[in-house]
Design a protein around this motif. Structure first.
Motif: not given
Lengths: 335, 335, 335, 335
Positions: D128-132, D138-139, D243-244, D249-250
């Motif tokens: 979760h932290r890596a997703a954040h 800006g990935e 989703l961006g 990211l999942l």
């Protein structure tokens, strides 16, 4: 062999024509498009006849059935004419953007047993179908929640959006049907929020949106969430998740191949998803033709018919009402 | 509580000390290293005593068991002294680089029932263990083939390589043991080829290699392939594949977390594998201590013992002979 | 349009006929089978002509090229006749089971520039091809190891095995070619062990085997492992793994759909792999026809030609010699 | 070393005590539980002191900080006392079930710079932290949608449910915080539907529910969906999807090991997910202690503080109001 005529020779009509031509129990017999060069080109590819008018098709004794892939505003009319002519019809979705017109069409064809199949291709996707069948076979116990993630790879052209009828009637309508296919109870209440996040000018200039979240509830309290986006840069993303008392099912996406790459930066790196619906739902479109041929040969009702198209549109209308009034809307408020 | 002394306070000794200290049925009692500052530092971390000599440990009535993580050339000696002192010993692999020395050690401890457990940690990895158990339970029918892929993340320092005893005795020895663990018959024949592909200077300057492929065959014809590399840039890669008449099992790797990334270029992009053995086999090292405590408390034989260490070395010797003579070598040619 | 005749109307011939018929730049023109009812049936499906003899095809001015899918013992003869007639030929593997016959065929067609493409379909699989291209593009740095896992879903019928020429010439020959495709150096040495583990009667009654492990080595020391089994109950298993100094590539299998199931017992449960080569390599067989059409239209050499077929057979012969003599065999011992 | 006292020696308190004891920069100093046998047992395990009262802890000069894992109704009081004593506090969520009490607590501690960290452990999960972090870097471009799937493995005991404060305050509160952590704008509007589908008696007897779907909207139109269930038979299911405009990211779940099984029925069969939060969020709980120690040592504000706990509760209150009134509720209606 079932002899099928194709009305509408645009991208989708051409795809269907190819699938009919390749089908072991169907043959492509005639094609028609209001734009004559389009029908001529398609007729030449398959060495088949080119109708001078739609009427020629409905009047032809050698045509067993018709596939309608014309512009949306002609669908209801062609359905009525096909049913009047006693020719089974597979019509692309939606029946019409206007529910009143759909209801008049329903009235017009009432009582006929001529098969009218709606082009909700996703019901025939092997993964989605296997998920549906597993639920019905009791594999995950009582179904509690359905989550549908449905995202286009990129925004369609401005011209398309201007006539598509709005995100919820054009794109989400597939998901409303998929929700009904997966749920074993009819959705009765709808909540929806929409935004123009990808291209804010859509909202300002076209009153259109590109991003949506929807919640449905059945009479028995089962819940369904749909999320939509017009831009998934990693490819056309079509997933269905089903949670039940004894398990979960996830129907996912295909990639162009099964190569995984491993480097100092990452592991398991795979190709983007197949780009769009023609590729992603290739098997589904093929199976849709088979189902159409089956219902003609066997005299059975289509697996997905006119009323399914009507109910999906009612859910879209309820969603628009919910979006405007920012509240849960019951489908009875629409009908 | 089983009171355990640790001999050798380098990286592996410190890791074992931490696991013993955290174990609910073991306590870290004394530490020793030939390099006194190392043992002092470790003793302070856990507030435990520091032995002035190995002899102090073997002579201490309050020490129930010893863990040997010293340099390889001392292993056989410490095993003999531990057995002579009646103290169960968990010794890091290999027993010795010289089979003759191993055989003398075997002779020296013959007849004793003091447990001697060898540090083949991979047998305790939860995934590898579950695979082994599934095979033994008949889940994949008759076992036909085993494929072990075992790759270090990067070349060890030159100084390490100079004293490690060669790739097949230092690194592949784990895989020889894993092959024996998975197979239900003893491997009898060995074929091996090796190269210095990552760093050709290894071959020229150290007569060492970094890349290997090995084939083993049991008396009953079961087959095992091992591949080794000293450089997997995507992380420490430790896989076991088991093919049987009724199925297949794949035991794979862990990543630091379960995030997958999706972009216009790729889908399912995951983090590199955990970097090296301390991280990858963390649970295995913990379970290894539990197994050691179990065999002491219950008076049972260790799950992986002295003879397992000896047989793995014999396979390494056979592999070296095969490599030199470019032919299939029978283990009887070694013993 | 390239007009292609198909010789041999068994399962593989029919599959190729369908792909030719559906190809945008090829047309199915004539079919022939020594068993007339087979060619008649196929001719009717596509509404094409049925040749009374192979000679009729080679003599026909309207035939641009031929696809040979007859029994193996006729391949070399048909290749010679196609080349003599100046007709490009796509011939199923192997050229012949007898290397001497292959060498005579090579002599017979020497100097001709009529394209002879060998049916090594796996080179055209999208995943394997992407792996190959990534290696050539330097994505994983220097290639060190190749691991090919190639397993049939079940034992073929006894009658097939009696005439197939042996596991290494019939099944592994595809893997020998794939190894050559992936490696950037020619394999020079071969080690092989084989067993009849699935059905021991194969060994006793047919002198045939069903399980194999092979190791190849190139002049530069690159290593390749191949494992084969005639029974993978979970489906046709076709994987290629490539390890290099800067990464790894894994080309894997497809399933019938992308549904994953989760229950109290398990997570991520997926469908079995596609059953066999017609399904697994569907896109590869289609791309193979495209490559054949390309080389005819462009006048270029086939991507995989006669010499590739000959070299794969030499590796199979070396493997048989290795198996008999239990040693590493150099290909120069065969040629 | 930061000397930490633990108040509350139930399951969660014991887990935190173990993490503090094993932490390189913290030491477990005192424990206290209103049920003396519980604190005595825990004190003995770690050889630490047992406080006779909470007051003893707050008054002790040798205690640097406190961790509060007592029953919810004591949290606000202990936070106030810790702040009054100038002792940094890490308090389990929620602050209180009653927003008015939380607001009074906020008033009471206003102006103090004593760190108050809330136990929203999920913010420290590596995935979760890596997703954040990827979103913030800006990935995936502009963030558009967040989808949180959060499911307990099974219904808690009836007694737990009676005092837990309701699904949305007890379980969803974690997801409300996670939504706030992932979104870069504050959620302003909330829609929620809830049901007692797993155990309909919950609704009839406890006015409690077990299944929920929620939609949040930020001021800028970003959307978030949360789905909850009290029964995921395949294991504790904790996923976040982001989703961006430039990617997705999942963040997913861990299993006990990485073994995959293949049979005639299925491929890729994996172990169930880790059973519950102690196992699933093990690394998160460890990192939470590190973050607490960091903020004490560095004098910085906690990464997740009192106001985060208050805002999550406001979202829960808005969700309850939405559920009752079946409409989108703005958080300003709650505050």
């Amino acid at each position: 062999m079932i002899s099928i005529a194709v009305l509408g020779c645009g991208r989708i009509g051409r795809m269907h024509a190819a699938n009919i031509a390749a089908h072991p129990r169907a043959e492509l017999a005639l094609v028609y498009d209001v734009h004559a060069p389009s029908s001529r080109a398609l007729a030449q590819v398959y060495g088949v006849g080119e109708a001078a008018s739609a009427e020629e098709i409905f009047a032809s004794a050698s045509i067993d059935a018709v596939l309608v892939a014309t512009s949306t505003d002609t669908h209801a009319d062609y359905i009525e004419r096909a049913v009047a002519a006693g020719k089974p019809v597979l019509c692309e979705k939606p029946i019409d953007l206007d529910l009143a017109r759909v209801n008049r069409c329903a009235e017009a064809i009432k009582g006929s047993d001529t098969p009218v199949q709606l082009g909700f291709n996703r019901r025939f996707d092997p993964g989605h179908r296997a998920a549906h069948d597993a639920v019905r076979a009791g594999e995950i116990g009582d179904l509690h929640q359905v989550i549908i993630s449905s995202r286009d790879p990129e925004l369609p052209p401005r011209a398309y959006l201007e006539s598509a009828g709005g995100l919820l009637r054009d794109m989400t309508i597939h998901d409303f049907d998929l929700a009904r296919f997966m749920l074993d109870e009819e959705p009765q209440e709808v909540f929806a929020i929409v935004e123009a996040l990808i291209d804010p000018r859509l909202g300002a200039e076209l009153d259109e949106v590109d991003t949506a979240m929807i919640v449905l509830r059945t009479a028995g309290g089962k819940q369904c969430h749909i999320n939509n986006s017009r831009t998934a840069v990693y490819g056309y993303d079509q997933r269905v998740e089903l949670l039940g008392s004894r398990g979960m099912l996830l129907s996912g996406n295909r990639k162009g191949h099964e190569l995984r790459r491993f480097s100092a930066q990452a592991t398991g790196v795979q190709a983007p998803y197949l780009y769009f619906f023609v590729e992603r739902y290739r098997e589904a479109f093929e199976a849709e033709i088979t189902a159409f041929v089956d219902c003609i040969e066997r005299g059975t009702a289509p697996e997905v018919g006119f009323e399914d198209g009507r109910r999906a549109l009612i859910l879209a209308e309820a969603a628009y009402k919910s979006m405007a009034e920012r509240r849960f809307v019951h489908v009875d408020e629409i009908e």
